[in-house]
Scaffold this motif. Sequence first.
Motif, mmCIF file in Angstrom:
data_model
loop_
_atom_site.group_PDB
_atom_site.id
_atom_site.type_symbol
_atom_site.label_atom_id
_atom_site.label_comp_id
_atom_site.label_asym_id
_atom_site.label_seq_id
_atom_site.Cartn_x
_atom_site.Cartn_y
_atom_site.Cartn_z
ATOM 1 N N ASP A 61 2.290 -2.657 7.210
ATOM 2 C CA ASP A 61 2.606 -3.896 6.509
ATOM 3 C C ASP A 61 3.158 -3.619 5.110
ATOM 4 O OD1 ASP A 61 0.546 -3.389 4.741
ATOM 5 O OD2 ASP A 61 -0.779 -4.966 5.475
ATOM 6 N N GLY A 62 3.507 -4.700 4.413
ATOM 7 C CA GLY A 62 4.125 -4.557 3.100
ATOM 8 C C GLY A 62 3.201 -3.950 2.063
ATOM 9 N N ALA A 63 1.901 -4.014 2.320
ATOM 10 C CA ALA A 63 0.938 -3.430 1.383
ATOM 11 C C ALA A 63 0.653 -1.968 1.698
ATOM 12 C CB ALA A 63 -0.360 -4.236 1.418
ATOM 13 N N GLY A 64 1.294 -1.455 2.726
ATOM 14 C CA GLY A 64 1.118 -0.046 3.071
ATOM 15 C C GLY A 64 0.026 0.237 4.074
ATOM 16 N N ILE A 65 -0.609 -0.810 4.613
ATOM 17 C CA ILE A 65 -1.660 -0.593 5.619
ATOM 18 C C ILE A 65 -1.008 -0.237 6.950
ATOM 19 C CG2 ILE A 65 -3.638 -1.597 6.823
ATOM 20 C CD1 ILE A 65 -4.022 -1.325 3.803
ATOM 21 N N LEU A 66 -1.458 0.870 7.529
ATOM 22 C CA LEU A 66 -0.917 1.312 8.811
ATOM 23 C C LEU A 66 -1.785 0.759 9.943
ATOM 24 C CD1 LEU A 66 1.148 3.107 10.308
ATOM 25 C CD2 LEU A 66 -0.430 5.032 10.014
#
Lengths: 372, 216
Positions: free
Chosen positions: A346-351
Motif C-alpha cells: 500500500d501507499g504507506a509501505g505495508i506489504l
Amino acid sequence: MSHTDSILKTAGRILRAGLAAAALLAVSCDQSPIFDSISKETEPKDPKVQGSPGKIVEFGSNAYVANGSIFRYPIAGSGSWEKAGNPDSGVFVLDLASTGTEILYALTAEGTSSTTTKIWKSTDASAWTDITATLTAALAGYSNFDSIYVANEILFIGAHKSTTEYAILAYDGSTATVVLSGLAAGGHLVGAVRDGTDYYAATSTLGVFSGATTASFGADAVLDTTGHIFTGLIVVGSEVVAVGDEILLRGISGTVSAVDYSDEDYFFTGAAYVYDSGGTNEDILLLGLGKTSDSFGYLEAVLVTDALPASISLKSPGSGSPTSTVDGDQYESSLGLVPVTSFWRDGAGILFVSTSGEGLWSYRDEEWNAEE
Amino acid sequence: MKISCMSKRATRPTVAALMILCLGAAAFAQEQPPEGDGTLPIESEWDGSPTELYGKGDQTFVIALGTVFPLFFARASGDSIENNVKIGGAGSLNYNYYLNSRFALGGEFGGMFAGTLGENMLFVMPFGLKATWHFIASPFEFPVSLMVGAASQLHLENSYFGLIVKPKASAYWRYNPDWSFGLDAAWWWLPEWTDDPDTTVYGNFLELTLAARYHF
C-alpha cells in the motif's frame, strides 16, 4: 526367559535405539540458534480475509482481493480490509483482475461446489455486468473459465471445454477475441503480461505464447517448456520473467533464455512483485514459494538498475541487504511456513500477501502476521 | 538389592547381607545371659551395624513420564528474553549401577516436546551420564543426581546439538523389593552457544515426572 527379563531386554533395546538416534541427530545437526529463533516468535492472529485469497489488485483508490467474497482496502493505507459487495448473491468470487482505473473484473462460481463459472465487469466495484455471454459467443463451447489476468488493459481469460481442450480469450472492455484455442492438456492460463511491444501468455505446461496483438499470437510457444510447469509471469524492466517449478526464465529483447537453478529445488507459486526497498537502484523481485525442500514463504532477487542482473542469486527475506523483511527469524517462524500466492504494497509501505489456506497476511511493525 | 528371599537372582551382596542379618539374629539370640556354667559368652562383631538397602552391583532401571515447564531464556549477558515456549511433555529412561550403598553411576536418555507461541514445536532429546547419591529413610528414598550429556534440539527446520546439564531430585516410596514409585524434579540447563554472542541463549526448563523404578 522370565517376564521381567523380557521387560529389561526390551527396555535396554529402547535405550540403545534412543542413544543411536540421538547420536545420528548429533551428526546431522546444523547448529542453528533455536532458542534465539523461538524468542522472536509472534502469536498468530486470525486473518480477516481467510482461506486462500486470490490476486490483490488495485482499482481506483482501493485494493481488492477475493476469497469467495470481495474485500477492499484503501491504497493510501491507514485503513482495514472491509467486505465489498459480490457481483451477485450466491456467487463465490474466485479471483479478480483490474485495468487499474477503468474496469474491475471478477471470476465467479455458482456456489462453492458448482463448476458453472461466470465473468463479470464493473466500472465502480459496485454495479456489475455479466460478460459471460459475450465471451462464449466468441468461442463456443469453452464455457468453463479458469483464470483471469489483465495485461495493458486487456483481460486475458483461460477457458476450457474439457480436460484436453483449452483456450485463451481476450476482452478489451467491449469485444472478445480468441487468442488461442484447441490447446491440449496443460493449456491452463497462468499469467499474461505486456512488455511494451508484445503480449505474453503463459500456460501451465505448454509454454509461453506471444503476439504483438491479441489476434496475432503464434501457435507455437516462444519458450520450450518440456518437462516444466509454469505458474506466473511478470515484467521486470524490459524483460518478461516466467516462474515455475525449479526454473526461472526470462525473455530479453524478444528472445527467451533459461536461468539455471539446477542446484536448487524451488517451486514458485507464480506470485511475483517488484519491491522498492527505498534505496537507489535497490529494487527487489519477490517470488512466492509453493514448496521447496525446506520452506515456503517467498524469496528475494536483488535487481540492478531495475533489471535482473546477469547472474541472479536468490536469498531469504531478512538476509543480506536490501531486503523486504528486517527480522529473518521472525519471518522463518511465521510467513516462512506458508505458501505465498500474491503480493501487494500500500501507499504507506505495508506489504500484503495472499497465502494458500492461511488467509491474507501483512508485514506491520517489522512482524509478519495475518491481517486482522 | 532385595531384602526378601532372592531365589535365583540373588546376588553376592544380597547373600552377604542376608548372612549379616542371620548372624545378627543369631548373635542377638546368643547374647542372652548365660543360664549356667560352662557356657562361653560370644560377643557379636556385628552389633550396631546398619542394614544397607543397596550394595555394590545393585542396579535400577527407571521409566519416567510427565510435564516440562519452560522457566526462562537468558542471554550470555544475563538478560532474560522471551522464551515463548508452552508447557509440554517429557519422559526418560535411565539405568543406574550402584558402586556402594549410596552412590550409583548410570546413563539416561529422554525427550521433551513443547508448543511455541508461533504454533510451532520444540523437541529436545538429551542423553548423558549421570551420578546419583541416595538418601534413605525407609520406606522412602531420596536420590539426588546430576546428568551431564548432550541434547539434540529441533525447531522447524533448524537444529542444534549441544551440552545439557540436568540436576535432579527425587522422592520414591519402596512398594516392594522389586519396585518403587516416586516423583522426579529436574532442571534442564541447555546452553546454545553460537559464533554470534547476540544469538547465544541459555535455555532453562523444569521437568516434573512420575517415575517407576525397577530394582534388580
